[in-house]
Design a protein around this motif. Structure first.
Motif, short mmCIF file in Angstrom:
data_model
loop_
_atom_site.label_atom_id
_atom_site.label_comp_id
_atom_site.label_asym_id
_atom_site.label_seq_id
_atom_site.Cartn_x
_atom_site.Cartn_y
_atom_site.Cartn_z
N GLN A 227 0.96 -1.08 -0.09
CA GLN A 227 0.12 0.03 0.08
C GLN A 227 0.83 1.24 -0.01
O GLN A 227 2.09 1.12 0.37
CB GLN A 227 -0.79 0.06 1.31
N ARG A 297 -11.57 6.82 0.73
CA ARG A 297 -11.20 5.40 0.20
C ARG A 297 -10.02 5.02 1.31
O ARG A 297 -9.11 5.97 1.38
CB ARG A 297 -10.82 5.15 -1.05
N MET A 300 -6.78 -0.05 3.87
CA MET A 300 -6.96 -1.12 4.67
C MET A 300 -8.25 -0.78 5.56
O MET A 300 -8.34 0.41 6.24
CB MET A 300 -5.58 -1.50 5.57
N VAL A 301 -8.91 -1.67 5.94
CA VAL A 301 -10.12 -1.86 6.69
C VAL A 301 -9.96 -2.99 7.37
O VAL A 301 -9.89 -3.98 7.37
CB VAL A 301 -11.59 -1.87 5.83
N LEU A 324 -12.70 0.19 0.23
CA LEU A 324 -11.33 -0.15 -0.09
C LEU A 324 -10.96 0.64 -1.39
O LEU A 324 -11.55 0.55 -2.38
CB LEU A 324 -11.40 -1.49 -0.37
N GLY A 328 -6.81 -2.73 -1.88
CA GLY A 328 -6.92 -2.62 -0.48
C GLY A 328 -7.00 -3.84 0.18
O GLY A 328 -7.64 -4.96 -0.26
N LEU A 330 -8.64 -5.99 3.55
CA LEU A 330 -9.65 -6.17 4.60
C LEU A 330 -9.43 -7.30 5.69
O LEU A 330 -9.11 -8.30 5.09
CB LEU A 330 -11.16 -6.43 3.83
N ARG A 469 -8.31 -9.14 0.01
CA ARG A 469 -7.92 -7.98 -0.73
C ARG A 469 -8.78 -7.64 -1.88
O ARG A 469 -9.62 -8.79 -2.57
CB ARG A 469 -6.42 -8.36 -1.45
N ARG A 470 -9.13 -6.47 -1.97
CA ARG A 470 -9.91 -6.02 -3.14
C ARG A 470 -9.09 -5.89 -4.39
O ARG A 470 -7.89 -5.39 -4.41
CB ARG A 470 -10.43 -4.78 -2.91
#
Length: 471
Positions: A227, A297, A300-301, A324, A328, A330, A469-470
């Motif tokens: 990231q 956006r 990371m979530v 995301l 990104g 999660l 991951r998206r």
């Protein structure tokens, strides 16, 4: 340079002493271990206390070793130690030191009562007894702090709230009233969950240790999901703020948004963040379903122990995937159906007796559980730290909505949200069980993990923790 060399030598000697002490404990030679631990703690309290505390938590005492008392008090007051991790051990030590009820105003009692939340049933009985006695002022104040921290789950309502605690309550009310908000949720279950945590902010943590510095971006890169920095992080369903505050202190380069339904819970976290000088963190009240209203956006979530309390968790997962950034990451944690099976017995008992989620109903349920013989399935609740506070017990057994999962179903949810699984973050025992059953097979295969859990249903009592991951 001389000071650095001396410090390095001291650290090396401390590490050697701790290693020798751990080996002695492993061999059951407590008498040899304790002097080594004490010496290491005297050399380097901040450095030695975490290892010492870990060993103390594992000790089983048949008698009272006096040299432990000063060391335990030191550990309970050291910033590098989570005092709650010592709660059970400290309670056991106090009960060994004072096998019969007695009013004892000493440093260990004060440290235990003000730094820990009791999680021991025998100690709870002692606290009830103490609350009915004439106590020295300092001990009575410490007991009042303990009673408030447990939300009077065992009693103690007659103890006056200490002025410092009253000031914290007033500050939290002010912070809650001014909390930034995404607006009221349109989801009925979300509103019910919000009301639960407005009445019972959870968890009520006390004094977390200062975490070691870790680069979250470097960790994500190691997962194969690099990231850009500074990393924007959303903690969705942050409760009283332990996770975002811990991450903010662990990696000050992060820019963290902490989102939760409950303004009261957020106010608790905001007060804690201010006390610890955390500045790379903002708190926002709102529903995960409205997270797109945050206006940004995230790289990371993190949403651990949250989605399974929604009416339709898959909608919450999709909402989080939607905020995301491309690429990104999660992190989620969800309840295991197999590991939570025993909780259904609690739900059955609650329904059979007609106990509601009021303080009176929760206390009645706890009295029932505390009276059960050891070995009774429901008696397992006494092993949970959550059982020993009003909000914790409510979250554990009286939640307004709860879903349980098996791993293949979680995989389908992730796919439905357009996410690719990176890893199941399984505990060491589970990893060993997987290797024994499946060797070097792909550890992202959730069907294989499901077979492991079917054979060992207790493995994920601490929830399934997954990273995705998206694309």
């Amino acid at each position: 340079m001389a000071r650095w060399s001396g410090s390095a030598a001291l650290q090396a000697e401390t590490a050697q002493l701790l290693g020798m002490a751990e080996e002695a404990v492993r061999q059951g030679q407590l008498g040899q271990a304790l002097p080594m631990l004490s010496r290491a703690l005297a050399f380097d309290p901040e450095g030695a206390a975490p290892a010492y505390a870990e060993l103390l938590a594992r000790l089983s005492l048949s008698g009272w070793p006096p040299q432990l008392e000063d060391d335990l008090v030191t550990c309970l007051h050291t910033a590098s130690v989570d005092p709650q991790a010592l709660a059970r051990g400290a309670a056991r030590m106090l009960l060994v030191k004072y096998p019969e009820p007695v009013v004892a105003d000493d440093a260990l009692w004060e440290a235990f009562l003000t730094r820990c939340i009791n999680v021991d049933p025998a100690m709870e009985r002692r606290l009830v007894w103490l609350a009915g006695q004439e106590l020295p002022r300092a001990l009575r104040t410490a007991l009042a702090v303990q009673a408030f921290a447990s939300e009077y789950v065992w009693g103690g309502e007659g103890l006056s709230i200490p002025p410092a605690v009253a000031a914290e309550i007033a500050e939290e009310r002010t912070l809650a009233a001014a909390m930034p908000s995404l607006g009221d949720s349109g989801d009925q279950i979300s509103r019910a969950v919000r009301d639960q945590y407005e009445a019972s902010p959870y968890p009520r943590w006390r004094a977390p240790p200062v975490p070691q510095r870790v680069s979250v971006a470097a960790h994500l890169a190691a997962l194969g999901a690099p990231q850009s920095e500074p990393l924007e992080l959303l903690v969705a369903g942050c409760g009283t703020g332990f996770e975002p505050i811990d991450m903010a202190r662990m990696d000050p380069s992060l820019r963290i948004t902490a989102l939760d339904l409950s303004a009261a819970s957020l106010a608790y976290g905001q007060r804690m963040a201010r006390e610890r000088g955390v500045e790379n963190l903002r708190f926002v009240q709102g529903d995960i379903l409205d997270s797109d209203k945050l206006g940004g956006r995230f790289g990371m979530v993190s949403s651990t122990g949250v989605l399974h309390h929604m009416e339709r968790p898959e909608n919450g997962l999709s909402a989080l995937a939607g905020v995301l950034k491309p690429g990104g990451v999660l992190r989620i944690a969800l309840y295991s159906e197999r590991a939570r099976a025993w909780v259904s017995e609690a739900h059955d008992a609650i329904a059979a007796h007609g106990w509601d989620a009021s303080p009176k109903g929760i206390r009645a349920f706890r009295a029932h559980v505390l009276a059960l013989p050891a070995g009774t399935p429901l008696a397992r609740l006494r092993e949970s730290d959550d059982f020993y506070t009003l909000s914790g017990c409510r979250d554990l057994c009286f939640h307004v909505r709860e879903h349980w999962y098996r791993l293949p179903a979680i995989g389908e949810m992730l796919t439905g949200a357009g996410l690719a699984l990176l890893m199941l973050d399984a505990p060491p025992e589970a990893q060993a069980r997987f290797a024994a059953m499946h060797g070097d097979a792909d550890r992202r295969d959730l069907a294989l993990w499901d077979r492991v859990e079917a054979a060992h249903p207790h493995l994920f009592a601490g929830m399934f923790h997954l990273w995705a991951r998206r694309p």
